[in-house]
Design an enzyme around this catalytic site. Sequence first.
Site, PDB file in Angstrom:
ATOM      1  N   THR A 198      68.382  81.998  21.062  1.00  0.00           N
ATOM      2  CA  THR A 198      67.397  82.064  19.970  1.00  0.00           C
ATOM      3  C   THR A 198      66.062  81.451  20.384  1.00  0.00           C
ATOM      4  O   THR A 198      66.030  80.471  21.111  1.00  0.00           O
ATOM      5  CB  THR A 198      67.958  81.304  18.756  1.00  0.00           C
ATOM      6  OG1 THR A 198      69.197  81.911  18.398  1.00  0.00           O
ATOM      7  CG2 THR A 198      67.011  81.350  17.574  1.00  0.00           C
ATOM      8  N   GLY A 237      72.346  73.737  20.730  1.00  0.00           N
ATOM      9  CA  GLY A 237      72.948  72.413  20.576  1.00  0.00           C
ATOM     10  C   GLY A 237      73.004  71.704  21.920  1.00  0.00           C
ATOM     11  O   GLY A 237      73.369  72.292  22.924  1.00  0.00           O
ATOM     12  N   GLU A 481      75.027  82.114  13.991  1.00  0.00           N
ATOM     13  CA  GLU A 481      75.970  83.132  14.462  1.00  0.00           C
ATOM     14  C   GLU A 481      75.966  84.379  13.583  1.00  0.00           C
ATOM     15  O   GLU A 481      77.018  84.917  13.231  1.00  0.00           O
ATOM     16  CB  GLU A 481      77.394  82.551  14.542  1.00  0.00           C
ATOM     17  CG  GLU A 481      77.563  81.476  15.573  1.00  0.00           C
ATOM     18  CD  GLU A 481      77.110  81.914  16.968  1.00  0.00           C
ATOM     19  OE1 GLU A 481      77.338  83.085  17.323  1.00  0.00           O
ATOM     20  OE2 GLU A 481      76.503  81.093  17.669  1.00  0.00           O
TER      21      GLU A 481
END
Lengths: 712, 712
Positions: A198, A237, A481
């Site tokens: 992303t 993350g 997701e």
Amino acid sequence: MNKKSYGKVNEDLDKERKKCTFNTTELTHLIEGGEEKTKERRELEDFFLSDPELNDIGAAGEYTSHVEKYQEAIRKSCILFKKIQDWQSYKNCGSSVDMYQSQSSNNLVNNNSKQVSNDSVTENELAKNKQYMVNIYLEYRSILGGTLGSAIMKDGMPFVVHYVMFIPALVGQGTLQQQAYWISRAWNCEIICTYAQTELGHGTFIRGLETTSTYDPATEEFVLHSPTLTSYKWWPGGLGHTANYALVMAQLYTNGVCHGIHPFVVQLRDEETHMPMPGIKIGEIGAKLGMNGTNNGYLGFDHVRIPRDQMLMKNAQVLKDGTYQKSPGDKLAYGTMIFVRVAVVRGVAASYLAKAVTIATRYSAVRRQSELKPGAREPQILDYRTQQYKLFPAIATSIAMFFSAKWLWDIYNTVTHELDEGRLEQLPELHAMACCLKAVCTADAAVAIEECRRSCGGHGYMTCSNFPATYGMVTAAETYEGENTVLYLQTARYLVKCWHLTKSSELPATVQYLRKATSRRKPWINSLHCLAEAFEQVAAGLVEVSASKIDVCSKKGMAPEDAWNSAAIQLVESAEAHCRSFKLNTFINVIETNRDLSPELRKVLTQLCELYAVFWVLKKVGNFLMYSNIRKEDVKSLQDWQYALLISIRPNTVGIVDSLGVGEEILGSALGAWDGKVYERLFDASNESPLNKKPVDDSFHKYMKPFLKSNL
Amino acid sequence: MNKKSYGKVNEDLDKERKKCTFNTTELTHLIEGGEEKTKERRELEDFFLSDPELNDIGAAGEYTSHVEKYQEAIRKSCILFKKIQDWQSYKNCGSSVDMYQSQSSNNLVNNNSKQVSNDSVTENELAKNKQYMVNIYLEYRSILGGTLGSAIMKDGMPFVVHYVMFIPALVGQGTLQQQAYWISRAWNCEIICTYAQTELGHGTFIRGLETTSTYDPATEEFVLHSPTLTSYKWWPGGLGHTANYALVMAQLYTNGVCHGIHPFVVQLRDEETHMPMPGIKIGEIGAKLGMNGTNNGYLGFDHVRIPRDQMLMKNAQVLKDGTYQKSPGDKLAYGTMIFVRVAVVRGVAASYLAKAVTIATRYSAVRRQSELKPGAREPQILDYRTQQYKLFPAIATSIAMFFSAKWLWDIYNTVTHELDEGRLEQLPELHAMACCLKAVCTADAAVAIEECRRSCGGHGYMTCSNFPATYGMVTAAETYEGENTVLYLQTARYLVKCWHLTKSSELPATVQYLRKATSRRKPWINSLHCLAEAFEQVAAGLVEVSASKIDVCSKKGMAPEDAWNSAAIQLVESAEAHCRSFKLNTFINVIETNRDLSPELRKVLTQLCELYAVFWVLKKVGNFLMYSNIRKEDVKSLQDWQYALLISIRPNTVGIVDSLGVGEEILGSALGAWDGKVYERLFDASNESPLNKKPVDDSFHKYMKPFLKSNL
């Protein structure tokens, strides 16, 4: 979580448990998939949660600063991951690590001379390898995903993507040699990796990603670059300050041609000093609604060079001279994408909702308030019909989710096997169900968790109730997701396609109802099978309406995309209705096919299943009046049925949530503890605040006193 | 909020503004109640927000520890309250303070000899006094409540209860002498006070409170005591470490008889040292979902003695010998309770929702994503029908709330005047409307704010979007000052009562429809008036069903409370439907009675009003099919109408949210800034994180490196 003992269990809660009419262990086993699974889960929980190092600070984490929170998350992550390795050795005698290590040495792969050669690798080896990884990965998932991880780090963990996305992506997209090298290093935690897809300006639409990776045949390197601010990677993350490598998705350019998105392994930070590598602009994206332990980061490239063999080349290759070669099939990457959605349904939606209903139900059995009968003792709030209406459908929903998640997991495994054999028939159906189940389950869980929180009044607003962190985790899953609206529309696309096939060909199991549903018009009776039919009629009716709307618009000369957009609201509704119908059928199926259920449990499950169905009929009664054989005059009898179900379920409510098997540390709630010592725990939790360690805070002398005295 | 200039406004946003078809200033004035009001509001905002001391740290507050957050809140509160006094002097030449000071000296009241004597106080003086207070208080409300306060302290303020509850309660329940003494001290900020009612084990049900205040005629003192853990006061804002006095609600015992709940002023902390007074057990209740700046506290009493004259004695007195005397009317206390709910509708629900829709709409105009037409530029997400369906009804809802809030405020003022003249007729209607409007508006705002957040995808999850704090504030209001379900049931009780009167007597304006609604059955046409009728029919139908259910149960021999409980789910639904019908009628009324609206604005408002109505019909279409003259075959034309409205509203959407007049500092959002520099602001916000100040965090050397190296 406060581990102090408060003595005997609260009397009201104790009474509730005594009046339970069924065996809670039987329900636990059914939900978890058998006695063995429950045993395994408990063993796993004991192994990790009995470690005082992993279970030491409890609720006090919310009082520290952002930097302290991060440092504590890293400290715990290191302990946890060491312990996961211990667990692996204990369970598998270290086989996983061994296997990759031996492969590494067999292939003579080392840090300086990595060679990409597929010669010695057969498809069969790859498939075996993959299955092996999935099995090991599953254990990691039960530790990191779902509820166990949340007991150790409530607000997310910075290492998770390393296991949950980097390693699976390597398996799906790396050659065996690449797997051997990178997975071995990752598996041993010599390196910590993340997965960067992303971008700041680009989410769902992968083709819109801007990061470029341009091949330079002169040096046999790829040059990664971020041409704009919006092309910065954003969200991964552990990217902020934790990972030293990342799998980066970028637009591949070679010989002046763009070949679309491909995966590249990029070193982010020096392995010794952890300093960002040259050309790497990196940091964290800042504070969020929840998940503040995950260290989500941003990443920009200023002409960063990496060797040619750090493009993952299982599905496409760039040869030394820059020639681009696409491999025949990349279905496995598709399978990996679905996998995370499958995992979210159980690991996030169902599990976190189970926490919330457990907390709210136990609290409602302990809390007494207001006056039902003049002069009588204040009643348990669980006796208010409005409270039951808030909690019982949420409980039924949570159980329905567990059953649907099990179905989804089973079909995922079947389809994965078929894919390995080159069979693709069931993939679209799996994809459609994974999309809508992820969307409906995360959305329903988020709404229900907030309903549970509010049902506990002000106390639900306290951090120590554990509702805020629970909601923060689940609502994030509504977006990540695959954003839910996008997923609904993907399922809807499949439904409309199937709708057009109803007349010509055989349909997969989950959509067969499209053919028959709209033609059935029988008088209504209050039964589960009539309900199930009505759900199908509604879904079919909505699909029909959407499909016609698209047709009408197309016939008016609208472009297909505009016609689709004009029906989008109904399309979303169709996908949702399809999913609810599926969930109901799955619930019914569990009750009917488990022939050895005790009559007591069967009765309770039937009540919950009926409540799930009746609740949704009444919630969406308009659609049922429009598209099913329910008539206006039936609505009152459905309301009476719902009312009767609330009353029937009431005596077993505490027993039912006990059966969900959420342990104390995982629950982590002052309101939901097994012993029901709600007020004692709230009071003790308040005194964990560092402000309460001193009678007078320094700010009184520094600010307040001068202010108060200045007005005299 | 980042005050840096990012140059020109984003091109997409600029285009949106240019194509707006109406005068946004005209709408701003209409919403705020006139040009003068807008001017005043802007002047107020400028006065406070131009002060660099009040607007200095911006978003960085979310990275500090709990203690640091509290200390910063105190620092800012002191500056703010000083500035409020400056504002008062500037606007009113200090009259308010003067008045109370002169009263104090006239009455010769001083700290050591406070005398309670009502002799010289006329009812008229009290009423004048009260009106005066209300006027001044209103200014405080616009500073502390609503949006201005949130620009200065996003997460709530520890001094607010001092003004918002302590002073009004003194006005409502203190004798003039008590008012003179305590309000003077409070007004000058010599003391900081809170209002302590809710207990750990007791909320809504005031009669259930356990704290006791027992009169001891020997010493002419009251003895306050907390007999149990559940009797600890719990929740009051500022109670933790801030306030040194509290108004405490306790069960009054005198001469061995309990007279129920009465108010007592209790000193909590020494005025010089701020140490807790003897017998006072005090602290904060700990971290919460939001509002962590409010320092909510707990309070226990161990036989704490206070002088007799610290019981507020306007409505009841305890004489020296312990004789209890009740005064004739305590309606004013009732009025005060309603007041906070009235304030919440505008100051919290409507204002915070206005923020959220402004942020989400501007972001949706800037954000481009996915592909509508193959090969074309990614479209603005505002062009997706699903996005419009998420945002436009929320915008319409926000405007509907402002109009209903204005109505509620006007009727509140009327009824307050009437109460002063001893007329009580309109009080039940006001109470019923305040209850359901508070419940519906806070609940709708909370749902819509979360919808807005999710509509911004992952970026909405960032703290710097300001959605998380906005939601935290609004969802708290669903619970405080009357839990929403309890409030719905209070309105429902009024509706059922009115229902039984339909045949016998004249009904107040807001419930007159109960008489006629169910008898009207005309063919459906798509018009606002048909919609309004349908809303009334639904509300009346639901009230009828609930009332019949109660009757049937009663006739079966059920106790009245059980009969009520058995209909509770429908009763809640009735109150909600009643409120939505009211909101729609109010919206229509604004359009129809403002004859000088420009045709352009009238058109836009009509579209928004229609969307508000059509959206809710389709959302609750079951009820409309059941109880209104809408038939199945009308639903498609309503869907088409909704679709057409989304398209009509689309060109003006940015203009409409601009008209809501939410200033930059108040918006406080990287996604919603006027200039639309979304990505630049997100990036700069991320770099406010202290973790980003160093390339490598210490935790790498301390924890991670040893861990990574241990595996080699």
